[in-house]
Design a protein around this motif. Structure first.
Motif, PDB file in Angstrom:
ATOM      1  N   TYR A  94       4.923  -9.752  -2.567  1.00 30.91           N
ATOM      2  CA  TYR A  94       4.311  -9.440  -1.324  1.00 30.91           C
ATOM      3  C   TYR A  94       5.313  -8.939  -0.433  1.00 30.91           C
ATOM      4  CZ  TYR A  94       1.623  -8.516   2.932  1.00 30.91           C
ATOM      5  OH  TYR A  94       0.907  -8.155   3.932  1.00 30.91           O
ATOM      6  N   LEU A  95       6.517  -9.402  -0.183  1.00 32.37           N
ATOM      7  CA  LEU A  95       7.495  -9.189   0.610  1.00 32.37           C
ATOM      8  C   LEU A  95       8.178  -7.699   0.116  1.00 32.37           C
ATOM      9  CD1 LEU A  95       9.957 -12.188   1.156  1.00 32.37           C
ATOM     10  CD2 LEU A  95       8.358 -10.789   2.725  1.00 32.37           C
ATOM     11  N   HIS A  96       8.355  -7.529  -1.030  1.00 33.95           N
ATOM     12  CA  HIS A  96       8.546  -6.061  -1.676  1.00 33.95           C
ATOM     13  C   HIS A  96       7.485  -5.080  -1.636  1.00 33.95           C
ATOM     14  CE1 HIS A  96      12.555  -7.359  -2.863  1.00 33.95           C
ATOM     15  NE2 HIS A  96      12.073  -8.755  -3.435  1.00 33.95           N
ATOM     16  N   SER A  97       6.350  -5.163  -1.832  1.00 29.98           N
ATOM     17  CA  SER A  97       5.456  -4.328  -1.931  1.00 29.98           C
ATOM     18  C   SER A  97       4.425  -4.214  -0.426  1.00 29.98           C
ATOM     19  CB  SER A  97       4.435  -4.648  -3.147  1.00 29.98           C
ATOM     20  OG  SER A  97       3.587  -6.048  -2.834  1.00 29.98           O
ATOM     21  N   ARG A  98       4.324  -5.165   0.030  1.00 30.10           N
ATOM     22  CA  ARG A  98       3.687  -5.315   1.390  1.00 30.10           C
ATOM     23  C   ARG A  98       1.829  -4.981   0.996  1.00 30.10           C
ATOM     24  NH1 ARG A  98       5.896  -8.346   4.742  1.00 30.10           N
ATOM     25  NH2 ARG A  98       7.928  -7.701   5.272  1.00 30.10           N
ATOM     26  N   ASP A  99       1.708  -5.113  -0.259  1.00 32.57           N
ATOM     27  CA  ASP A  99       0.477  -4.969  -0.561  1.00 32.57           C
ATOM     28  C   ASP A  99      -0.278  -6.130  -1.563  1.00 32.57           C
ATOM     29  OD1 ASP A  99      -1.770  -4.279  -2.766  1.00 32.57           O
ATOM     30  OD2 ASP A  99      -1.560  -2.196  -1.870  1.00 32.57           O
ATOM     31  N   LYS A 100      -1.452  -6.779  -0.862  1.00 33.25           N
ATOM     32  CA  LYS A 100      -1.689  -8.181  -1.485  1.00 33.25           C
ATOM     33  C   LYS A 100      -1.977  -7.820  -2.793  1.00 33.25           C
ATOM     34  CE  LYS A 100      -4.602 -12.163  -0.967  1.00 33.25           C
ATOM     35  NZ  LYS A 100      -5.784 -12.221  -1.816  1.00 33.25           N
ATOM     36  N   ASN A 101      -2.979  -6.895  -3.349  1.00 34.28           N
ATOM     37  CA  ASN A 101      -3.303  -6.748  -4.648  1.00 34.28           C
ATOM     38  C   ASN A 101      -2.021  -6.421  -5.612  1.00 34.28           C
ATOM     39  OD1 ASN A 101      -6.244  -7.258  -3.853  1.00 34.28           O
ATOM     40  ND2 ASN A 101      -6.364  -4.972  -3.252  1.00 34.28           N
ATOM     41  N   LEU A 102      -1.453  -5.615  -5.218  1.00 31.56           N
ATOM     42  CA  LEU A 102      -0.247  -5.330  -6.043  1.00 31.56           C
ATOM     43  C   LEU A 102       0.560  -6.413  -6.450  1.00 31.56           C
ATOM     44  CD1 LEU A 102       1.553  -3.108  -7.562  1.00 31.56           C
ATOM     45  CD2 LEU A 102       2.635  -2.509  -5.387  1.00 31.56           C
ATOM     46  N   ALA A 103       0.955  -7.325  -5.164  1.00 28.65           N
ATOM     47  CA  ALA A 103       1.667  -8.453  -5.318  1.00 28.65           C
ATOM     48  C   ALA A 103       0.768  -9.281  -6.219  1.00 28.65           C
ATOM     49  CB  ALA A 103       1.829  -9.181  -4.043  1.00 28.65           C
ATOM     50  N   GLU A 104      -0.295  -9.458  -6.641  1.00 29.37           N
ATOM     51  CA  GLU A 104      -0.938 -10.191  -7.261  1.00 29.37           C
ATOM     52  C   GLU A 104      -0.796  -9.804  -8.782  1.00 29.37           C
ATOM     53  OE1 GLU A 104      -4.972 -10.498  -5.736  1.00 29.37           O
ATOM     54  OE2 GLU A 104      -4.325 -12.272  -4.460  1.00 29.37           O
ATOM     55  N   GLU A 105      -1.140  -8.505  -9.020  1.00 28.76           N
ATOM     56  CA  GLU A 105      -0.645  -7.873 -10.049  1.00 28.76           C
ATOM     57  C   GLU A 105       0.726  -8.012 -10.786  1.00 28.76           C
ATOM     58  OE1 GLU A 105      -1.984  -3.631 -10.632  1.00 28.76           O
ATOM     59  OE2 GLU A 105      -3.686  -3.955  -9.258  1.00 28.76           O
ATOM     60  N   ILE A 106       1.730  -8.081  -9.799  1.00 32.88           N
ATOM     61  CA  ILE A 106       2.785  -8.207 -10.284  1.00 32.88           C
ATOM     62  C   ILE A 106       3.247  -9.593 -10.801  1.00 32.88           C
ATOM     63  CG2 ILE A 106       5.375  -8.434  -9.303  1.00 32.88           C
ATOM     64  CD1 ILE A 106       4.758  -6.091  -7.470  1.00 32.88           C
ATOM     65  N   VAL A 107       2.746 -10.493 -10.234  1.00 37.35           N
ATOM     66  CA  VAL A 107       2.776 -11.898 -10.406  1.00 37.35           C
ATOM     67  C   VAL A 107       2.161 -12.108 -11.783  1.00 37.35           C
ATOM     68  CG1 VAL A 107       2.137 -14.351  -9.840  1.00 37.35           C
ATOM     69  CG2 VAL A 107       3.117 -12.864  -8.433  1.00 37.35           C
ATOM     70  N   GLN A 108       1.088 -11.623 -11.873  1.00 39.10           N
ATOM     71  CA  GLN A 108       0.284 -11.727 -13.199  1.00 39.10           C
ATOM     72  C   GLN A 108       1.138 -11.113 -14.404  1.00 39.10           C
ATOM     73  OE1 GLN A 108      -3.582  -9.659 -13.352  1.00 39.10           O
ATOM     74  NE2 GLN A 108      -4.144 -10.389 -15.227  1.00 39.10           N
ATOM     75  N   GLU A 109       1.696 -10.063 -14.416  1.00 42.29           N
ATOM     76  CA  GLU A 109       2.394  -9.371 -15.377  1.00 42.29           C
ATOM     77  C   GLU A 109       3.691 -10.220 -15.806  1.00 42.29           C
ATOM     78  OE1 GLU A 109       1.893  -6.759 -17.102  1.00 42.29           O
ATOM     79  OE2 GLU A 109      -0.038  -6.770 -16.365  1.00 42.29           O
ATOM     80  N   VAL A 110       3.986 -11.003 -14.537  1.00 39.44           N
ATOM     81  CA  VAL A 110       5.339 -11.613 -14.796  1.00 39.44           C
ATOM     82  C   VAL A 110       4.900 -12.860 -15.811  1.00 39.44           C
ATOM     83  CG1 VAL A 110       6.977 -13.339 -13.827  1.00 39.44           C
ATOM     84  CG2 VAL A 110       6.508 -11.290 -13.007  1.00 39.44           C
TER      85      VAL A 110
END
Length: 80
Positions: free
Chosen positions: A40-56
């Motif tokens: 979230y700190l990098h993207s400032r977008d909650k949905n994108l942050a959730e997708e990133i974590v899911q991909e990790v």
């Protein structure tokens, strides 16, 4: 009375490499909030942050048999 000691990250990685889904769940439970905060700190977008974590975590599971990780926290924080 014996006190319960949770498995170390190193033990969890060994179990994960053996295909233990419980080890994966434990790693997920330990680190998902921290990873979400970083994303979230990098993207400032909650949905994108959730997708990133899911991909990790998908990547972690898919690569479980080839993992050699010394520091789980640092490994996950790099997005692999």
């Amino acid at each position: 009375m014996t006190r319960y000691e949770p498995p170390s990250d190193a033990d969890l990685i060994v179990s994960l490499r053996e295909g233990n889904s419980g080890a994966f769940t434990e790693i997920y439970n330990r680190y998902w909030k921290q990873l979400l905060a970083i994303a979230y700190l990098h993207s400032r977008d909650k949905n994108l942050a959730e997708e990133i974590v899911q991909e990790v975590f998908i990547s972690l599971w898919n690569r479980r048999y080839e993992l050699y990780i010394d520091n789980v926290n640092a490994y996950l924080a790099t997005g692999y």
